[in-house]
Design an enzyme around this catalytic site. Structure first.
Site, PDB file in Angstrom:
ATOM      1  N   ASP A 170       0.848  -1.197   0.000  1.00  0.00           N
ATOM      2  CA  ASP A 170       0.000   0.000   0.000  1.00  0.00           C
ATOM      3  C   ASP A 170       0.883   1.246   0.000  1.00  0.00           C
ATOM      4  O   ASP A 170       1.627   1.467   0.951  1.00  0.00           O
ATOM      5  CB  ASP A 170      -0.902  -0.042   1.239  1.00  0.00           C
ATOM      6  N   ASN A 216      -0.227   4.510  -0.222  1.00  0.00           N
ATOM      7  CA  ASN A 216      -0.814   5.770   0.259  1.00  0.00           C
ATOM      8  C   ASN A 216      -1.543   5.673   1.590  1.00  0.00           C
ATOM      9  O   ASN A 216      -2.299   6.574   1.966  1.00  0.00           O
ATOM     10  CB  ASN A 216      -1.749   6.355  -0.813  1.00  0.00           C
ATOM     11  N   ASP A 235      -4.051   3.916   2.713  1.00  0.00           N
ATOM     12  CA  ASP A 235      -5.493   3.680   2.871  1.00  0.00           C
ATOM     13  C   ASP A 235      -5.800   2.226   3.238  1.00  0.00           C
ATOM     14  O   ASP A 235      -6.965   1.826   3.308  1.00  0.00           O
ATOM     15  CB  ASP A 235      -6.270   4.108   1.618  1.00  0.00           C
ATOM     16  N   ASP A 278      -1.806  -1.227  -3.838  1.00  0.00           N
ATOM     17  CA  ASP A 278      -2.116  -0.470  -5.054  1.00  0.00           C
ATOM     18  C   ASP A 278      -0.980  -0.556  -6.069  1.00  0.00           C
ATOM     19  O   ASP A 278       0.054  -1.190  -5.813  1.00  0.00           O
ATOM     20  CB  ASP A 278      -2.424   0.992  -4.692  1.00  0.00           C
ATOM     21  N   ASP A 283      -4.641 -10.423 -15.797  1.00  0.00           N
ATOM     22  CA  ASP A 283      -5.722 -11.373 -15.589  1.00  0.00           C
ATOM     23  C   ASP A 283      -6.870 -10.994 -16.520  1.00  0.00           C
ATOM     24  O   ASP A 283      -7.283  -9.840 -16.553  1.00  0.00           O
ATOM     25  CB  ASP A 283      -6.185 -11.293 -14.121  1.00  0.00           C
ATOM     26  N   ASP A 334      -9.080 -16.418 -16.525  1.00  0.00           N
ATOM     27  CA  ASP A 334      -9.878 -16.919 -15.408  1.00  0.00           C
ATOM     28  C   ASP A 334     -10.935 -17.926 -15.880  1.00  0.00           C
ATOM     29  O   ASP A 334     -11.697 -17.628 -16.811  1.00  0.00           O
ATOM     30  CB  ASP A 334     -10.562 -15.707 -14.753  1.00  0.00           C
ATOM     31  N   GLU A 373      -6.672 -20.895 -16.922  1.00  0.00           N
ATOM     32  CA  GLU A 373      -7.085 -21.510 -15.657  1.00  0.00           C
ATOM     33  C   GLU A 373      -8.214 -22.482 -15.987  1.00  0.00           C
ATOM     34  O   GLU A 373      -9.262 -22.059 -16.489  1.00  0.00           O
ATOM     35  CB  GLU A 373      -7.572 -20.469 -14.644  1.00  0.00           C
ATOM     36  N   HIS A 408      -3.818 -17.221  -5.158  1.00  0.00           N
ATOM     37  CA  HIS A 408      -4.676 -16.406  -4.282  1.00  0.00           C
ATOM     38  C   HIS A 408      -5.936 -17.139  -3.831  1.00  0.00           C
ATOM     39  O   HIS A 408      -6.715 -16.586  -3.058  1.00  0.00           O
ATOM     40  CB  HIS A 408      -5.048 -15.124  -5.016  1.00  0.00           C
ATOM     41  N   ASP A 409      -6.172 -18.348  -4.336  1.00  0.00           N
ATOM     42  CA  ASP A 409      -7.347 -19.125  -3.946  1.00  0.00           C
ATOM     43  C   ASP A 409      -7.003 -20.303  -3.037  1.00  0.00           C
ATOM     44  O   ASP A 409      -7.889 -21.040  -2.617  1.00  0.00           O
ATOM     45  CB  ASP A 409      -8.032 -19.726  -5.192  1.00  0.00           C
TER      46      ASP A 409
END
Ligand code: TEU
Ligand code: CA
Length: 559
Positions: free
Chosen positions: A21, A23, A25, A29, A98, A199, A256, A329-330
């Site tokens: 990150d 910034n 928040d 990003d 992706d 995907d 995928e 990520h899954d």
């Protein structure tokens, strides 16, 4: 670099929300990625696969896209993206984006139009059906729970969504929709991207009759995969996409493809007649599933893993190409599932790394895997964010009244947030991921497990990966050699042998925390040590030796 540059490449996957990150928040990003390009360069990877950064209401963290040509506001601007791409290309790193085109977001302008009326020009961009005797058009279940159909009042019809109801499936039967997808692809290719990870691409063609699925469980909704996995026109659509778009670019494409078999793999990745550069399949990830599927994790057997990996290695050799991965990520963290995330965290992470990277295929490193990041064990359901996890929890605990602790344990083992806790950069607050409040809590082990520490330790998992990447560039056998499994029935040692012209490579990996005697054929003595994860190791292979807990060693022979 040759035409098939992806074969000797190593891919690093970034899940942008959790990477860095810039910034404060609390959300990772694009500028945050740009800040870390030197880190990736140091690791030595060739390609970044970037999970979606397009505009999205984030029902499924960017896998629900509301505008395919814009960058998500939370992640930055198109100028930031261009700066990131230039930064990658300047460092010799390629970018694979992706491509999520089995479905869009329900907030996409196409869907806003489509749902307005039955004669809207965008109606056929999605899959609409009237009700069947007052019920959903068929009995298919959504992968994220409940029916795969959502009723829409405006036109008194249902639309199909294989994932969440905010992810309506696109209708590939419609040639206009296919052209739209091609235009999106050209848009990004012309901006300089080097390929796409596609995907659930093998779900895009549905049997147009949308028949009821066979009832295989007592549940109200059933798995309808027979009617959309590798569906009737899938191959033709992909051929057309190659003809109209991809053949004009030397792009890498990763399909995928859940439930793909090696036979499908050969067909889809054939150099002449295939449709993608490589596939990304799940058979080895499912080795831990019990009869109840992904939420029913069971102790797994090494011999089962051997069977699956060996089948893919053998059947694709010389005919097709596969991805090599143990995390994304899954999926939960590999060291927690296939290694040991306690005492032998470092040893087992290195073992898994060498065992995987020395197989045939293109290796993938998922962010944090190079640090041996582990699963996370939150004990409050409120600490979880993933839609799949939360839907499952609500269904099982709130609707069916199952035990909270039991379901939480299933989440600890297999929940997707295991992979999504923020990247652990340092031992500072929130692991140096953000100066604000992270969107998902960091794993409390960040004081021990972090990049800053790894970069200072020449024996870290990070540098072990770096060495594996370097070896791939030096030895052709790693990319091109064939594969033979040794010690087939052993439940602790995974040993394989590869051959390429006058070279032989032997890789021995101990998947257990015991000392195990390794006994090999007389012919496999000698050679020279290529890599190992224990400091003191014999530099030549002996006919009998002890493999220490999670030890891995690879030897190269010239004949
Ligand atoms: O995943 C597709 C998929 O079929 C599964 O592996 C799935 O993610 C899920 O974990 C089932 O248990 C892709 C993306 O990788 C995933 O992040 C998305 O949520 C999904 O498609 C929908 O776009
Ligand atoms: Ca941010």
């Amino acid at each position: 670099m040759g035409k098939q540059w992806w074969k000797d490449s190593v891919v690093y996957q970034i899940y942008p929300r959790s990477f860095n990150d810039s910034n404060g928040d609390g959300v990772g990003d694009i500028k945050g990625i740009t800040e870390k390009l030197d880190y990736l360069k140091e690791l030595g990877i060739d390609v970044v696969w970037l999970s979606p950064v397009y505009q999205s209401p984030n029902d499924d963290n960017g896998y629900d896209i509301s505008n395919y040509r814009e960058v998500m506001d939370e992640f930055g601007t198109m100028a930031d993206w261009e700066e990131m791409l230039a930064g990658m290309h300047n460092r010799g790193i390629r970018l694979v984006m992706d491509l999520v085109v089995n479905h869009s977001s329900d907030e996409h302008a196409w869907f806003a139009e489509s749902r307005k009326s039955k004669d809207n020009p965008y109606r056929d961009y999605y899959i609409w059906r009237a009700s069947e005797n007052g019920h959903e058009p068929n009995n298919w279940g959504s992968i994220f729970g409940g029916s795969a159909w959502q009723y829409d009042e405006a036109t008194d019809e249902y639309y199909l969504h294989l994932f969440s109801k905010k992810q309506p499936d696109l209708n590939w039967e419609n040639p206009k929709l296919r052209e739209e997808v091609y235009d999106v692809m050209k848009f990004w290719l012309d901006k300089g991207v080097d390929g796409f990870r596609m995907d659930v691409i093998n779900f895009i063609s549905k049997d147009p009759n949308l028949p009821d699925a066979e009832k295989k469980s007592p549940d109200k909704y059933q798995w309808g995969g027979d009617y959309f996995v590798n569906g009737p026109k899938f191959f033709d659509y992909m051929k057309d996409m190659n003809e109209k778009v991809l053949k004009n670019y030397n792009a890498m494409t990763v399909g995928e493809m859940p439930l793909a078999t090696p036979e499908d793999g050969v067909k889809y990745t054939d150099e002449e007649d295939g449709i993608v550069s490589m596939l990304f399949q799940f058979e080895h990830m499912d080795v831990t599933n019990g009869p109840g599927g992904k939420w029913d994790q069971q102790p797994w057997k090494l011999t089962d893993l051997k069977k699956i990996i060996s089948k893919w290695q053998t059947e694709l050799h010389g005919k097709g190409w596969n991805s090599l991965y143990m995390e994304n990520h899954d999926q939960p963290r590999s060291v927690s599932v296939f290694g040991d995330d306690g005492t032998y965290r470092v040893a087992s992470a290195k073992m898994l790394a060498a065992w995987l990277h020395l197989l045939q295929g293109t290796p993938y490193i998922y962010q944090g895997q190079e640090l041996a990041m582990t699963n996370v064990y939150f004990d409050r359901i409120e600490d979880y964010e993933d839609i799949e996890t939360l839907n499952m929890y609500n269904e099982e605990v709130k609707e069916k009244g199952k035990d909270h602790a039991e379901i939480l344990e299933a989440i600890h083992k297999k929940g997707r947030d295991n992979a999504r806790t923020p990247m652990q950069w340092s031992d500072e607050k929130h692991a140096g991921f953000t100066t604000g409040t992270p969107w998902l809590n960091v794993n409390p082990n960040y004081t021990e497990v972090n990049a800053k520490k790894a970069l200072r330790d020449k024996n870290s998992v990070f540098y072990f990966y770096k060495e594996l990447i370097r070896l791939r560039k030096e030895y052709d056998i790693i990319v091109h050699g064939d594969y033979k499994l040794l010690l087939e029935d052993d439940e602790q040692l995974y040993v394989y042998k590869r051959k390429y012209s006058d070279q032989t490579l032997v890789v021995a990996a101990n998947f257990s925390s015991d000392n195990v005697i390794l006994e090999l054929d007389e012919l496999l003595q000698g050679g020279s040590l290529l890599i190992s994860n224990y400091e003191e190791t014999t530099h030549q292979l002996e006919s009998s030796s002890t493999m220490r807990p999670y030890e891995v060693k690879a030897y190269l022979f010239y004949t």
